[in-house]
Motif scaffolding. Sequence first.
Motif, PDB file in Angstrom:
ATOM      1  N   SER A 105      12.427   0.571  -2.905  1.00 36.68           N
ATOM      2  CA  SER A 105      11.398   0.610  -3.947  1.00 36.68           C
ATOM      3  C   SER A 105      10.178   1.429  -3.538  1.00 36.68           C
ATOM      4  O   SER A 105       9.336   1.742  -4.385  1.00 36.68           O
ATOM      5  CB  SER A 105      10.960  -0.816  -4.302  1.00 36.68           C
ATOM      6  OG  SER A 105      12.052  -1.564  -4.802  1.00 36.68           O
ATOM      7  N   ILE A 106      10.055   1.768  -2.245  1.00 40.30           N
ATOM      8  CA  ILE A 106       8.907   2.572  -1.809  1.00 40.30           C
ATOM      9  C   ILE A 106       9.351   3.970  -1.363  1.00 40.30           C
ATOM     10  O   ILE A 106       8.593   4.679  -0.706  1.00 40.30           O
ATOM     11  CB  ILE A 106       8.141   1.865  -0.663  1.00 40.30           C
ATOM     12  CG1 ILE A 106       9.035   1.690   0.567  1.00 40.30           C
ATOM     13  CG2 ILE A 106       7.607   0.521  -1.116  1.00 40.30           C
ATOM     14  CD1 ILE A 106       8.308   1.097   1.773  1.00 40.30           C
ATOM     15  N   LEU A 107      10.593   4.353  -1.780  1.00 40.27           N
ATOM     16  CA  LEU A 107      11.133   5.638  -1.321  1.00 40.27           C
ATOM     17  C   LEU A 107      11.464   6.605  -2.465  1.00 40.27           C
ATOM     18  O   LEU A 107      12.171   7.585  -2.244  1.00 40.27           O
ATOM     19  CB  LEU A 107      12.395   5.403  -0.486  1.00 40.27           C
ATOM     20  CG  LEU A 107      12.221   4.666   0.847  1.00 40.27           C
ATOM     21  CD1 LEU A 107      13.565   4.506   1.527  1.00 40.27           C
ATOM     22  CD2 LEU A 107      11.243   5.402   1.754  1.00 40.27           C
ATOM     23  N   VAL A 108      10.997   6.338  -3.657  1.00 46.05           N
ATOM     24  CA  VAL A 108      11.310   7.232  -4.779  1.00 46.05           C
ATOM     25  C   VAL A 108      10.796   8.642  -4.502  1.00 46.05           C
ATOM     26  O   VAL A 108      11.506   9.640  -4.687  1.00 46.05           O
ATOM     27  CB  VAL A 108      10.710   6.687  -6.096  1.00 46.05           C
ATOM     28  CG1 VAL A 108      10.964   7.673  -7.237  1.00 46.05           C
ATOM     29  CG2 VAL A 108      11.307   5.329  -6.419  1.00 46.05           C
ATOM     30  N   ILE A 162       0.844  -1.213   0.000  1.00 42.41           N
ATOM     31  CA  ILE A 162       0.000   0.000   0.000  1.00 42.41           C
ATOM     32  C   ILE A 162       0.872   1.253   0.000  1.00 42.41           C
ATOM     33  O   ILE A 162       0.629   2.207  -0.755  1.00 42.41           O
ATOM     34  CB  ILE A 162      -0.947  -0.018   1.224  1.00 42.41           C
ATOM     35  CG1 ILE A 162      -1.932  -1.195   1.117  1.00 42.41           C
ATOM     36  CG2 ILE A 162      -1.695   1.303   1.341  1.00 42.41           C
ATOM     37  CD1 ILE A 162      -2.764  -1.417   2.361  1.00 42.41           C
ATOM     38  N   THR A 163       1.929   1.246   0.843  1.00 39.80           N
ATOM     39  CA  THR A 163       2.846   2.393   0.886  1.00 39.80           C
ATOM     40  C   THR A 163       3.533   2.589  -0.460  1.00 39.80           C
ATOM     41  O   THR A 163       3.683   3.721  -0.949  1.00 39.80           O
ATOM     42  CB  THR A 163       3.901   2.181   1.983  1.00 39.80           C
ATOM     43  OG1 THR A 163       3.243   1.917   3.226  1.00 39.80           O
ATOM     44  CG2 THR A 163       4.796   3.402   2.124  1.00 39.80           C
ATOM     45  N   GLY A 164       3.965   1.493  -1.069  1.00 38.41           N
ATOM     46  CA  GLY A 164       4.635   1.572  -2.366  1.00 38.41           C
ATOM     47  C   GLY A 164       3.729   2.079  -3.454  1.00 38.41           C
ATOM     48  O   GLY A 164       4.159   2.843  -4.335  1.00 38.41           O
ATOM     49  N   ILE A 165       2.459   1.658  -3.427  1.00 35.31           N
ATOM     50  CA  ILE A 165       1.493   2.144  -4.428  1.00 35.31           C
ATOM     51  C   ILE A 165       1.324   3.657  -4.294  1.00 35.31           C
ATOM     52  O   ILE A 165       1.349   4.399  -5.297  1.00 35.31           O
ATOM     53  CB  ILE A 165       0.138   1.428  -4.249  1.00 35.31           C
ATOM     54  CG1 ILE A 165       0.257  -0.051  -4.638  1.00 35.31           C
ATOM     55  CG2 ILE A 165      -0.938   2.113  -5.075  1.00 35.31           C
ATOM     56  CD1 ILE A 165       0.495  -0.302  -6.097  1.00 35.31           C
ATOM     57  N   THR A 190       8.753   1.429 -12.480  1.00 38.53           N
ATOM     58  CA  THR A 190       9.420   0.171 -12.103  1.00 38.53           C
ATOM     59  C   THR A 190       9.272  -0.118 -10.611  1.00 38.53           C
ATOM     60  O   THR A 190       9.135  -1.283 -10.213  1.00 38.53           O
ATOM     61  CB  THR A 190      10.916   0.216 -12.469  1.00 38.53           C
ATOM     62  OG1 THR A 190      11.520   1.364 -11.868  1.00 38.53           O
ATOM     63  CG2 THR A 190      11.110   0.273 -13.966  1.00 38.53           C
ATOM     64  N   SER A 191       9.300   0.926  -9.778  1.00 34.83           N
ATOM     65  CA  SER A 191       9.109   0.704  -8.340  1.00 34.83           C
ATOM     66  C   SER A 191       7.694   0.210  -8.058  1.00 34.83           C
ATOM     67  O   SER A 191       7.479  -0.602  -7.148  1.00 34.83           O
ATOM     68  CB  SER A 191       9.398   1.979  -7.554  1.00 34.83           C
ATOM     69  OG  SER A 191       8.496   3.009  -7.898  1.00 34.83           O
ATOM     70  N   LEU A 192       6.720   0.681  -8.857  1.00 34.93           N
ATOM     71  CA  LEU A 192       5.340   0.204  -8.720  1.00 34.93           C
ATOM     72  C   LEU A 192       5.268  -1.294  -9.027  1.00 34.93           C
ATOM     73  O   LEU A 192       4.657  -2.077  -8.278  1.00 34.93           O
ATOM     74  CB  LEU A 192       4.422   0.992  -9.651  1.00 34.93           C
ATOM     75  CG  LEU A 192       2.967   0.526  -9.725  1.00 34.93           C
ATOM     76  CD1 LEU A 192       2.276   0.685  -8.383  1.00 34.93           C
ATOM     77  CD2 LEU A 192       2.213   1.301 -10.802  1.00 34.93           C
ATOM     78  N   PHE A 193       5.924  -1.724 -10.128  1.00 35.88           N
ATOM     79  CA  PHE A 193       5.919  -3.148 -10.484  1.00 35.88           C
ATOM     80  C   PHE A 193       6.718  -3.966  -9.463  1.00 35.88           C
ATOM     81  O   PHE A 193       6.340  -5.098  -9.141  1.00 35.88           O
ATOM     82  CB  PHE A 193       6.511  -3.338 -11.879  1.00 35.88           C
ATOM     83  CG  PHE A 193       5.535  -3.060 -12.992  1.00 35.88           C
ATOM     84  CD1 PHE A 193       4.560  -3.989 -13.326  1.00 35.88           C
ATOM     85  CD2 PHE A 193       5.593  -1.879 -13.699  1.00 35.88           C
ATOM     86  CE1 PHE A 193       3.655  -3.743 -14.346  1.00 35.88           C
ATOM     87  CE2 PHE A 193       4.697  -1.616 -14.722  1.00 35.88           C
ATOM     88  CZ  PHE A 193       3.717  -2.537 -15.052  1.00 35.88           C
ATOM     89  N   THR A 194       7.799  -3.404  -8.964  1.00 33.66           N
ATOM     90  CA  THR A 194       8.635  -4.133  -7.997  1.00 33.66           C
ATOM     91  C   THR A 194       7.856  -4.459  -6.736  1.00 33.66           C
ATOM     92  O   THR A 194       7.852  -5.605  -6.264  1.00 33.66           O
ATOM     93  CB  THR A 194       9.884  -3.308  -7.634  1.00 33.66           C
ATOM     94  OG1 THR A 194      10.639  -3.045  -8.813  1.00 33.66           O
ATOM     95  CG2 THR A 194      10.757  -4.053  -6.635  1.00 33.66           C
TER      96      THR A 194
END
Length: 678
Positions: free
Chosen positions: A647-650, A375-378, A408-412
């Motif tokens: 991956s969730i810090l872009v 959820i955080t990454g999304i 890419t971070s979304l897919f990761t």
Amino acid sequence: MDPTTAYSDRNHFNVTFELLIDTRYILVVTTANPGVIGPFSITLFGSSTVQLERIHIERFIESKYTSALSKAHAKYYAFSCDFVPEYYYEAIQINVNKSDFYTVFGSVANINIGLVIFIYKGDFYAQIPRGNLIVQHDICTQLDLGHTTTKLLANIRYILVITTCSPFETVDFSIKALGRNNVSLRHIDPSLGIHSNYSSELTTKSQMYDKNCIRSYYYYESLRLTIPIDGYYAFSTGKSSDINIDLYKNHFDPLNPRQNLVPIVRHGCSNGDRDGRYTVHLEFDTIYILLVTTSRSMRMTSFLIDVYGLSNITLQYFVDNSTYCYVGGACNIQVKSIGLTLDDILRLEVNRNMMIGDQPLLIKISTAFATIMFITGIMNSLCSILTFQNGKSRTVGCGLYLLASSVTSLFTITLFMLKVWFVVVTNMNTSVHSSILKGGCKSIESILKLFFYWDAWLNACVTVERAASVYKGVNFDKEKSKRFARWIIFILPIVIMGTLVHEPLYRQVFSHETNETKRIDETRNAFEEIVIDRRFWCLTSYSHSIQNYNTVILFIHLLGPFLANLSSALFIIIRSARRRLETQKRQKYGEYLREQWNEHKQLVISPIVLLFLSAPRLIISLLSGCTNVSDQAWLYLSAYFISFIPSILVFVVFVLPSSSYRKIFKESFLQICKRQRS
């Protein structure tokens, strides 16, 4: 060829054959009685014309050899299981000048004694009567043909061995060889072979293994053989019926005794007794392991191994201390490569056939944290995409790299979530179809690594372009920068996938069943193997060279982006300080360097932080596959989860520290809000 029908009398014959087109046939006409001459005629009837043409038949050259088997001749045991040689024999060397088929006839002066003809290619050793053997022909009864035909090659040494059908017999014999070319027949004295031996004993201190994979254990001793010359070798264990030997090539694995097994000829006996003689062809510069064990479980005994061959063989006591890591059970195992995966960490923690609410705390927390990170990454990726889809943020290549990194971070993080739940669900539910297990095993981890590495390299490209901008200064070409960025974004996944192509090839699903033996018939004492548990393991099993390659690739994808980020950040600080010094000389270079450090220190700190976050993934990827995960499952699981935090810090790393990017994000967000209101 056999006729379909045939009829004959004193003066006529009538025979029917089936003849094939484009095939040459030779019809030989002779008489029923010797010495008869006279005219004859042949008439053929058929569906088409048959051409008859007289041909010249070459005359065969006859080569003859006569001798006698006497009590002065050497003896050997070509047939008997006794360990005392009982058959007189003579060895004759055969050489031919032209490769062709040759017929060897054997005859004796005493019709009550039969002959046996052996032909060996290369060499003959009396202690290895089956080594190099190519022909064995018995002339022991009147029904046996008195000759044998075989193809002999020029410039090859053959040994013809003549012996009798019964032991201790002596007789005069004659050998005749027919062929288109002359055959050289010459008496020789064969070698008995060079003798080596090894003695030891099997005791309670000896190693044990499950010989037949039925949980019945045997003591064994393993010997490493050093073979100096290619050839046949004979092994003898004496008259002991308790000793068995097996031969393995390269490696013997006590958990999988059927692997690498070399076929070895064990000579049988007509009287039913066990013969302790074996023959096998061994190759130079090849590792062989000779396994000495017993015919009965948990049997202790002493033993003596005699070896006869072309040269002296070294038999060395050998214990394999290689650290191989396995999953499965006896005779159904799979070698596991180094490194821990999420499958290894969670596999044994999951309770099978139970719902998620009944799972251990570790599994519940794993799935909960995976969901929170997802959820955080999304949210992070959507905010980043919202920022960098704005044209104002993409005036140079950095904006394109960051937009691609947001995707890419979304897919990761999505694949990370899928991976966690896939491992948990497939281990909870035993009814998952094997095709789903195989597809998930081969694809999810490989695609996850692709996006994970792609994201890391895109972040490195951002810093590298910023360094290029500082280097070029006012000459920096923004349009050229964007063209390069588009090409790099397109090429990066192709290159990364090329480095990971071995992963799906070597990843496989290994099935292991746990069986239990149950009695099904009390009267007949019948038993049945019942499967009480079946587990599927997603494993990578690399060869040594592929394992080394995989380790190198792992370091490249981890340290490559870090070094690119760090070196580019330091270049930006140093170059900016020098440029300031060139334009404004009121301060010293060290002061300008300190100012630039304070201004750009986040560029140095960020890659170091990302390296520390990614390092746990590198560490667990290099751990031994034999590591007992259950003892510290929390530690390994935390290391795996931490590695996906970048991956969730872009948005946090690139947007929030930049006032211009924050401003663009606010503008884009307000535009969406206005559209929603309208």
